[in-house]
Design a protein around this motif. Structure first.
Motif, mmCIF file in Angstrom:
data_model
loop_
_atom_site.group_PDB
_atom_site.id
_atom_site.type_symbol
_atom_site.label_atom_id
_atom_site.label_comp_id
_atom_site.label_asym_id
_atom_site.label_seq_id
_atom_site.Cartn_x
_atom_site.Cartn_y
_atom_site.Cartn_z
ATOM 1 N N GLU A 1 37.038 36.093 37.443
ATOM 2 C CA GLU A 1 37.406 37.492 37.265
ATOM 3 C C GLU A 1 36.508 38.355 38.142
ATOM 4 O O GLU A 1 35.279 38.184 38.135
ATOM 5 N N LEU A 2 37.107 39.281 38.875
ATOM 6 C CA LEU A 2 36.340 40.271 39.611
ATOM 7 C C LEU A 2 36.303 41.552 38.788
ATOM 8 O O LEU A 2 37.354 42.095 38.430
ATOM 9 N N HIS A 3 35.116 42.031 38.487
ATOM 10 C CA HIS A 3 34.946 43.323 37.830
ATOM 11 C C HIS A 3 34.528 44.319 38.898
ATOM 12 O O HIS A 3 33.461 44.182 39.511
ATOM 13 N N THR A 4 35.371 45.318 39.132
ATOM 14 C CA THR A 4 35.156 46.235 40.232
ATOM 15 C C THR A 4 35.685 47.607 39.871
ATOM 16 O O THR A 4 36.405 47.773 38.874
ATOM 17 N N ARG A 5 35.343 48.595 40.652
ATOM 18 C CA ARG A 5 35.772 49.967 40.375
ATOM 19 C C ARG A 5 37.285 50.116 40.506
ATOM 20 O O ARG A 5 37.930 50.755 39.673
ATOM 21 N N ASP A 6 37.867 49.551 41.552
ATOM 22 C CA ASP A 6 39.290 49.713 41.833
ATOM 23 C C ASP A 6 39.852 48.369 42.287
ATOM 24 O O ASP A 6 39.608 47.929 43.411
ATOM 25 N N ALA A 7 40.599 47.725 41.400
ATOM 26 C CA ALA A 7 41.132 46.396 41.700
ATOM 27 C C ALA A 7 42.071 46.413 42.896
ATOM 28 O O ALA A 7 42.110 45.462 43.679
ATOM 29 N N PHE A 8 42.826 47.482 43.063
ATOM 30 C CA PHE A 8 43.793 47.532 44.153
ATOM 31 C C PHE A 8 43.086 47.683 45.500
ATOM 32 O O PHE A 8 43.464 47.060 46.491
ATOM 33 N N GLU A 9 42.038 48.492 45.525
ATOM 34 C CA GLU A 9 41.259 48.624 46.759
ATOM 35 C C GLU A 9 40.569 47.303 47.082
ATOM 36 O O GLU A 9 40.515 46.882 48.245
ATOM 37 N N ALA A 10 40.048 46.640 46.054
ATOM 38 C CA ALA A 10 39.409 45.337 46.276
ATOM 39 C C ALA A 10 40.417 44.317 46.783
ATOM 40 O O ALA A 10 40.093 43.490 47.644
ATOM 41 N N ALA A 11 41.642 44.363 46.263
ATOM 42 C CA ALA A 11 42.668 43.419 46.695
ATOM 43 C C ALA A 11 42.995 43.606 48.171
ATOM 44 O O ALA A 11 43.275 42.632 48.877
ATOM 45 N N VAL A 12 42.944 44.844 48.648
ATOM 46 C CA VAL A 12 43.175 45.093 50.072
ATOM 47 C C VAL A 12 42.059 44.455 50.891
ATOM 48 O O VAL A 12 42.309 43.781 51.898
ATOM 49 N N PHE A 13 40.815 44.631 50.446
ATOM 50 C CA PHE A 13 39.675 44.040 51.160
ATOM 51 C C PHE A 13 39.794 42.521 51.212
ATOM 52 O O PHE A 13 39.749 41.913 52.292
ATOM 53 N N TYR A 14 39.952 41.889 50.036
ATOM 54 C CA TYR A 14 40.015 40.429 50.015
ATOM 55 C C TYR A 14 41.285 39.906 50.681
ATOM 56 O O TYR A 14 41.274 38.837 51.306
ATOM 57 N N SER B 1 49.881 39.403 42.829
ATOM 58 C CA SER B 1 50.771 40.324 42.114
ATOM 59 C C SER B 1 49.973 41.461 41.509
ATOM 60 O O SER B 1 48.829 41.282 41.078
ATOM 61 N N TYR B 2 50.582 42.657 41.484
ATOM 62 C CA TYR B 2 49.968 43.846 40.907
ATOM 63 C C TYR B 2 50.570 44.059 39.527
ATOM 64 O O TYR B 2 51.774 44.301 39.394
ATOM 65 N N GLU B 3 49.745 43.950 38.485
ATOM 66 C CA GLU B 3 50.227 43.990 37.116
ATOM 67 C C GLU B 3 49.411 45.003 36.326
ATOM 68 O O GLU B 3 48.247 44.777 36.006
ATOM 69 N N GLN B 4 50.040 46.165 36.043
ATOM 70 C CA GLN B 4 49.379 47.272 35.360
ATOM 71 C C GLN B 4 48.134 47.670 36.147
ATOM 72 O O GLN B 4 48.221 48.046 37.292
ATOM 73 N N ASP B 5 46.942 47.575 35.544
ATOM 74 C CA ASP B 5 45.724 47.978 36.250
ATOM 75 C C ASP B 5 44.976 46.787 36.812
ATOM 76 O O ASP B 5 43.802 46.883 37.148
ATOM 77 N N LYS B 6 45.644 45.646 36.925
ATOM 78 C CA LYS B 6 45.010 44.419 37.390
ATOM 79 C C LYS B 6 45.743 43.870 38.618
ATOM 80 O O LYS B 6 46.909 44.174 38.852
ATOM 81 N N VAL B 7 45.027 43.035 39.354
ATOM 82 C CA VAL B 7 45.616 42.257 40.444
ATOM 83 C C VAL B 7 45.385 40.791 40.095
ATOM 84 O O VAL B 7 44.259 40.396 39.780
ATOM 85 N N VAL B 8 46.447 39.997 40.128
ATOM 86 C CA VAL B 8 46.352 38.603 39.731
ATOM 87 C C VAL B 8 46.698 37.717 40.922
ATOM 88 O O VAL B 8 47.710 37.912 41.592
#
Length: 274
Positions: free
Chosen positions: A144-157, A174-181
């Motif tokens: 699990e990544l705990h971060t300020r903004d999961a969507f911004e982190a998903a762009v980076f990774y 996949s983008y699911e609610q406030d999470k990226v899986v």
């Protein structure tokens, strides 16, 4: 370039590593808490231990924290085709590289890095014997990544690890609610969570980080072993993502530290949900 040689999907987590100070002490602790056995190996001038569960490799422990001037910590490594190119992408996108690329002959090459928020991770080019596919339903661990903004982190990774353009069929984000899986063949491999984090916090558990969650038959019993062998249980109020022995959705999770301070979580086997 050697590239991945184990059938691992490019961009997927491929193995876990603990940078420790005392290899013997780490073996005693994780053997008692997680039921691992160990096989020592020699990676050139560095001795390390492969932690095994039911004769299957789970993680690598190396007493290199002092040598490399890094924290005692668990780190997730992700497979890349070329570690030099991956390091360049990390820097271009605002991340930092702390160690490497470093060669581990004859196995491969690696680098330790941090994303834009400061969460540490590794990239690995080469072969690994961890065939348990971190995060798959039968695997002993997931991330699990705990971060300020999961969507911004998903762009980076996604850009660094080429999640979009390199991953073959069966690997998806996949983008699911406030999470990226992150999924492989429909099974969750890792999850990126948005939430309150404090970069530079004096409490490391509140900083942005990848948290390794080890699956055990009984998290509470394993937590007792943690304390008995010199570790500590992190109180629920001191951890931003976990409220205590049970999370709100019913998962049984306990966050702990080993005797040298490495943070990880214990999760009931079979309870993992996305």
């Amino acid at each position: 370039m050697s590239g991945p040689t184990t059938g691992e999907v490019v961009g997927a987590p491929c193995w876990l590593s603990l940078t420790a100070r005392d290899l013997d002490a780490a073996e005693r602790f994780y053997g008692a808490v997680l039921g691992w056995t160990f096989r020592r190996d020699d990676g050139g001038d560095r001795e390390y231990a492969v932690g095994r569960l039911e004769e299957q490799p789970v993680a690598v422990i190396a007493a290199v924290a002092a040598e490399l001037s890094v924290r005692v910590a668990w780190t997730a490594f992700f497979t890349v085709d070329d570690v030099d190119e991956a390091v360049a992408r990390i820097r271009e996108r605002g991340g930092t590289v702390g160690v490497g690329p470093v060669g581990y002959p004859p196995h491969g090459r690696a680098a330790l890095a941090a994303d834009r928020e400061g969460a540490a991770f590794g990239v690995w080019e080469g072969r690994t014997e961890n065939r348990l596919h971190i995060g798959m339903r039968s695997a002993p661990a997931w991330l699990e990544l705990h971060t300020r903004d999961a969507f911004e982190a998903a762009v980076f990774y996604g850009e660094v690890l080429r999640w979009a353009d390199e991953a073959p069929a069966g690997f998806e984000v996949s983008y699911e609610q406030d999470k990226v899986v992150l999924r492989r063949d429909g099974e969750a491999v890792a999850r990126l969570n948005s939430g309150p984090v404090e970069s530079g916090s004096p409490r490391p558990q509140l900083r942005p980080r990848w948290l390794v969650r080890f699956r055990v038959p009984d998290p509470e019993a394993a937590a007792v072993a943690v304390v008995a062998y010199g570790g500590t249980v992190v109180p629920g109020g001191d951890w931003g993502g976990v409220r205590g022995p049970e999370e709100a959705d019913g998962r049984r999770v306990v966050v702990v530290r080993d005797p040298e301070g490495a943070l990880f979580a214990l999760e009931a086997a079979g309870d993992a949900k996305v």
